[in-house]
Design a protein around this motif. Sequence first.
Motif, PDB file in Angstrom:
ATOM      1  N   ASP A 111       1.108  -1.332  -0.091  1.00 30.17           N
ATOM      2  CA  ASP A 111       0.294   0.197  -0.008  1.00 30.17           C
ATOM      3  C   ASP A 111       0.921   1.522   0.076  1.00 30.17           C
ATOM      4  OD1 ASP A 111      -1.726   2.409   1.420  1.00 30.17           O
ATOM      5  OD2 ASP A 111      -3.174   0.788   1.374  1.00 30.17           O
ATOM      6  N   CYS A 136      -1.256   4.040  -7.057  1.00 26.13           N
ATOM      7  CA  CYS A 136      -0.934   2.981  -5.848  1.00 26.13           C
ATOM      8  C   CYS A 136      -1.783   3.710  -5.146  1.00 26.13           C
ATOM      9  CB  CYS A 136      -0.037   2.477  -6.147  1.00 26.13           C
ATOM     10  SG  CYS A 136       1.573   2.531  -7.512  1.00 26.13           S
ATOM     11  N   ALA A 144       3.553   0.757  -2.921  1.00 30.59           N
ATOM     12  CA  ALA A 144       3.153  -0.348  -4.125  1.00 30.59           C
ATOM     13  C   ALA A 144       4.096   0.070  -4.695  1.00 30.59           C
ATOM     14  CB  ALA A 144       1.721  -0.433  -4.246  1.00 30.59           C
ATOM     15  N   TYR A 145       4.790   1.376  -5.380  1.00 31.82           N
ATOM     16  CA  TYR A 145       5.176   1.680  -6.627  1.00 31.82           C
ATOM     17  C   TYR A 145       6.628   1.076  -6.118  1.00 31.82           C
ATOM     18  CZ  TYR A 145       6.523   5.267 -10.192  1.00 31.82           C
ATOM     19  OH  TYR A 145       6.490   5.182 -11.378  1.00 31.82           O
ATOM     20  N   VAL A 159      -3.019  -1.263  -9.474  1.00 32.19           N
ATOM     21  CA  VAL A 159      -2.996   0.446  -8.902  1.00 32.19           C
ATOM     22  C   VAL A 159      -3.667   1.022 -10.120  1.00 32.19           C
ATOM     23  CG1 VAL A 159      -0.813  -1.015  -8.012  1.00 32.19           C
ATOM     24  CG2 VAL A 159      -0.122   0.033  -9.920  1.00 32.19           C
TER      25      VAL A 159
END
Lengths: 115, 173, 169
Positions: free
Chosen positions: B143, C108, B146-147, C97
Motif C-alpha cells: 500500500d 497505487c 506499492a510503486y 494500481v
Amino acid sequence: MIYALCFTLILVGLYGITCKKNLIKIILGFIILDYGINLFLILIGFRKDGIAPILDKSMDINTFAATSVDPLPQALVLTSIVIGLAVTALMVALATRIYERYGSFDVTKINKLKG
Amino acid sequence: MTEYIIFTFLVFMILAAVAALESKDLLSSIISIGAVGFMLSVVFLYLKAPDIAIVQVVVEILTLIILIRVTISRDIRTIEDTRNFMPFAKNVILLFVLAVLAARAIGLLPEVGVNLSKVAQYYLLRGFEETGAANIVSAVILDYRAYDTLGEATILFTAILGAVVILRRKAKE
Amino acid sequence: MKREEKNRAPTTELNGMSEIVKTVCNWIAGFIFLFGCYITAYGHLTPGGGFAGGVILAASFILIVLSFGKDKISPLLPRKRAEMIEAAGGLIFIFTVWTAIYAGASFCGNFIFKKWSCANFKLLSAGFIPLLNIAIALKVMAGLFLVFFVLSITRVILEGEKLKMVKEE
C-alpha cells in the motif's frame, strides 16, 4: 559487536568475489554478500524485547506501536531476497554459457577474446 | 539473551561461509552455503521478522536446487585452486583496508535494538486504520510502497527474461 | 567410482527418480500447493504474502519436475502457459494500481479500502492488498518455475572434442 560480525560476513563474500578463480565460487561469494547485507538491514530495524510487526485482535494499537520492531527494513528485504534468487539464476545461466564456450569454470582461462 | 543467540549463529555462519569458499569439492561448498542460509533464517526469526524467515527458507531451498542441478552434473566435481600470490595479496590488503575504514563507521552506529525511525512509528500507529492489513509489513509493501514493489517486479521479470534469453538454443551470432 | 562411468558422457534425459520418491512426491505436492495458496491468501493477516507464497507454489511444481521428469509437468504447466501466467500477474498488478486513478485515489492508492472500509480481521479486508498479493504470487511462481525449467533442461555434453549445449524439448 553484532554489527562487526555482520560486516565480517560481508567481507567474506567480498573475499570470495575478488580472490576466487572458479565461477561457481564467485557466485557463492555473491550469495554470501547478499545474505550479509540483508542481515545488516534487518539488524538496523531491530528493537530490544520487541514483537513482530503483526497486529493481533486483542492488542492495543499504542502498546503495539511502542513495542513492535521496525517494519520498513523488513518490507525492503522481503523483495530483495526473491530478487537475489532471480539474479543468482541469471548468473548461473551465464556461467553455463561460459562453460559451454570455454570448457572451464576457471576465470583465468577465459581471457581469450574471441567473438 | 537474544543477542547471545544471534552472536553464536553469526559466528557459525561466518565459519560456514569460509568453509564454502575454501572447500575443494563443489558439492560440499554448495551444502555449506545451504547451512549459511538456513542459519540466517533462524536469525531472522529471532530478530522478530517471521515474513522474511519464511521467504529465506524457501528461497534457500530453490537456490540449492538450482546450484546443485546445474553445476554438479558437470564432469568436474573437484577444482584445483592454485592462485598467484601477488593478486591474492593485493586483494587481501584491499579487504583489510576496507575493514579498517569500516570499523570506524561501525563504531558510530547506534546500539543494536534501540534505533527506530520516525516513519516506522507512523506506519505502526496508522497502518492498520489506513490500510486494514494486520500485517504491517504487507501494508508497507503493497500500500504505502506499492510503486516500489512494481519496480521490484520489473527487476524480477528482467532477470528471468535474461536467464531465458541467455539459454536459448542458439545464441545469435 | 568406476573408470568407465567417469568417462561416459553425462546423461541427457530428465527421467525422474525411483518409485518410492514418486509416490511420496505425488502425495505431498498437492499439500505444498495448498500451503502456498494459504500463505498467499492470508498474507495481509499472518506472516507470508505474495513473495513467500509464490516461491512455495513454484517449489511444488519444481518438486514434480524433479521427481517425475518433465513429461508429467508438461500437461500441468507447460512453458507457454507459465509465460502467460507471469504476464497475467504483472498485468493484474498494473491494472489494479492504475484503476485507482479513475476511482478517485492517487496512483497505487488503496481505493477499494477507502470506499468500502471494513477494518476487521477477515479474509476480505484490507482493500486491494489481497488482490496484489495474488498477482505477485502468480508472477513469482511462474517466473521462478520458468527459470528453473530452462536451467534444468539445458545440459552441456562432450561431443567429440567440443562441448555442446543441448536442450531436451
